[in-house]
Design a protein around this motif. Structure first.
Motif, mmCIF file in Angstrom:
data_model
loop_
_atom_site.group_PDB
_atom_site.id
_atom_site.type_symbol
_atom_site.label_atom_id
_atom_site.label_comp_id
_atom_site.label_asym_id
_atom_site.label_seq_id
_atom_site.Cartn_x
_atom_site.Cartn_y
_atom_site.Cartn_z
ATOM 1 N N ARG A 154 0.927 -1.235 -0.204
ATOM 2 C CA ARG A 154 0.054 0.018 0.165
ATOM 3 C C ARG A 154 0.834 1.432 0.039
ATOM 4 N NH1 ARG A 154 -3.795 0.587 5.119
ATOM 5 N NH2 ARG A 154 -1.632 1.607 6.070
ATOM 6 N N ASN A 155 1.984 1.385 0.765
ATOM 7 C CA ASN A 155 2.817 2.373 0.864
ATOM 8 C C ASN A 155 3.581 2.610 -0.536
ATOM 9 O OD1 ASN A 155 1.974 2.874 3.368
ATOM 10 N ND2 ASN A 155 4.033 1.985 4.321
ATOM 11 N N VAL A 156 4.080 1.477 -1.041
ATOM 12 C CA VAL A 156 4.432 1.821 -2.281
ATOM 13 C C VAL A 156 3.688 2.109 -3.402
ATOM 14 C CG1 VAL A 156 5.722 0.323 -4.590
ATOM 15 C CG2 VAL A 156 6.261 -0.134 -2.063
ATOM 16 N N ARG A 157 2.277 1.665 -3.297
ATOM 17 C CA ARG A 157 1.382 2.300 -4.364
ATOM 18 C C ARG A 157 1.046 3.784 -4.076
ATOM 19 N NH1 ARG A 157 -1.424 -0.518 -7.936
ATOM 20 N NH2 ARG A 157 -0.729 -2.580 -7.146
ATOM 21 N N THR A 158 0.842 3.926 -2.966
ATOM 22 C CA THR A 158 0.604 5.387 -2.431
ATOM 23 C C THR A 158 1.699 6.218 -3.240
ATOM 24 O OG1 THR A 158 -0.510 4.773 -0.475
ATOM 25 C CG2 THR A 158 0.306 6.973 -0.587
#
Length: 357
Positions: A98-102
């Protein structure tokens, strides 16, 4: 008389008529200065937006270890290249993707992940954002827009294994047994840890072919109690007198607690642990991930990003061991000289440390 008067009147009328019909005086035109306008071509200056770089660690960069060093490399690059820091930290695996996608959705030009355990997160997100570059410390999940920053841990741990093999045969140190057995405690069964293990075994075999290596995995990089338990089992039940640990910073502390309790010996990794248990940490395998992170950011700014693997080993200065000064004369000069010669041979290619795939 009347006739003369009429003639005079007639002449006056004719004079007035000629005067009225005479053209008006024409004024000479004033000289007009020629005005030449010089046209200057103004080149339009378009300011390029600065590159944006995000850091996404599989943990927190405030903790000691390679993750901390990676964060330092990122911060150094931010200060020198002038980009604003954006760090998305989390110790929860479910949040890594999720952090990478954000960061990708926010449009960062380069996203740097820290830790091989983030390999799936990068692999799942990178294909959805082909115009964004991704870098990952410790692993390369593949992809045309992904680069893996792969430290050659096996080269650094080769030196550690050679040292451990030499010292386990040296009974002049306190609490050393006569068995030629050394140990290794790893956090998880992942490529980066396995590279450490492979080099450790190769170095031990190079220095003393009769030395055997006992290996245990914790299953986590954040379990100091289990790390201590495994190290104690080696010291107390498996004739091990030296244990190298690559267990995450908290796990390493657990191993060093076992070293202190038993009076045995340890070898650290990533950062300099030599003074943690004075006189009982033979050396630490240094892994300068700050150099690798800074390097990939510099390549991005230079327009030299290239997908694939970048390997950093002894020659590049990313992998090394400490100077063993904390051990003083307990490590004989003869062994120190042998290690220095081995390091030179690795750098020159005379010794090729095999990398496990």
């Amino acid at each position: 008389m009347k006739k003369l008067y009429k003639i005079i009147i007639g002449l006056l009328v004719l004079t007035l008529a000629f005067t009225a019909c005479a053209p008006a005086a024409v004024e000479e035109p004033a000289e007009v200065e020629e005005v030449v306008e010089e046209v200057v071509e103004v080149e339009e200056v378009v300011e390029e937006e600065p590159l944006t770089i995000a850091l996404v660690p599989a943990g927190r960069i405030g903790m000691e270890g390679f993750m901390y060093l990676a964060g330092q490399g990122y911060k150094k690059a931010a200060a020198e290249f002038g980009f604003e820091e954006r760090i998305l930290e989390s110790e929860v695996p479910e949040e890594w993707e999720r952090n990478v996608r954000t960061a990708a959705q926010e449009g960062y030009d380069l996203i740097v992940g820290i830790g091989g355990t983030m390999s799936d997160a990068i692999a799942n997100v990178a294909p959805d954002f082909p115009d964004i570059h991704f870098a990952l410390v410790d692993s390369y999940p593949g992809g045309d827009n992904v680069v893996g920053l792969i430290s050659q841990e096996q080269e650094g741990s080769f030196l550690a294994g050679a040292l451990a093999a030499a010292m386990t045969s040296d009974t002049t140190l306190e609490n050393m047994n006569e068995e030629k057995v050394i140990g290794f405690v790893g956090g998880m069964d992942v490529p980066s840890v396995n590279r450490f293990i492979s080099g450790y075994k190769q170095g031990a075999a190079y220095m003393s072919p009769g030395v055997s290596v006992v290996v245990s995995y914790i299953g986590s990089f954040r379990d100091p109690a289990r790390a201590k338990e495994l190290a104690l089992a080696m010291f107390q039940n498996q004739d091990v007198d030296i244990v190298m640990t690559v267990s995450g910073s908290s796990g390493d502390v657990g191993v060093f607690e076992a070293v202190e309790e038993t009076g045995a010996y340890g070898i650290g990794a990533d950062i300099n642990w030599d003074s943690t248990v004075p006189g009982h940490i033979l050396t630490s395998v240094l892994k300068y991930t700050d150099h690798a992170v800074y390097d990939v950011i510099a390549r991005e700014f230079a327009g030299e990003f290239e997908a694939g693997e970048i390997r950093y080993g002894v020659t590049s200065g990313v992998m090394d061991i400490t100077d063993m000064s904390a051990m003083g004369d307990a490590i004989p000069q003869e062994i120190r000289d042998k290690l220095a010669a081995i390091k030179d041979k690795i750098s020159s290619g005379d010794i090729v440390v095999e990398r496990p795939e």
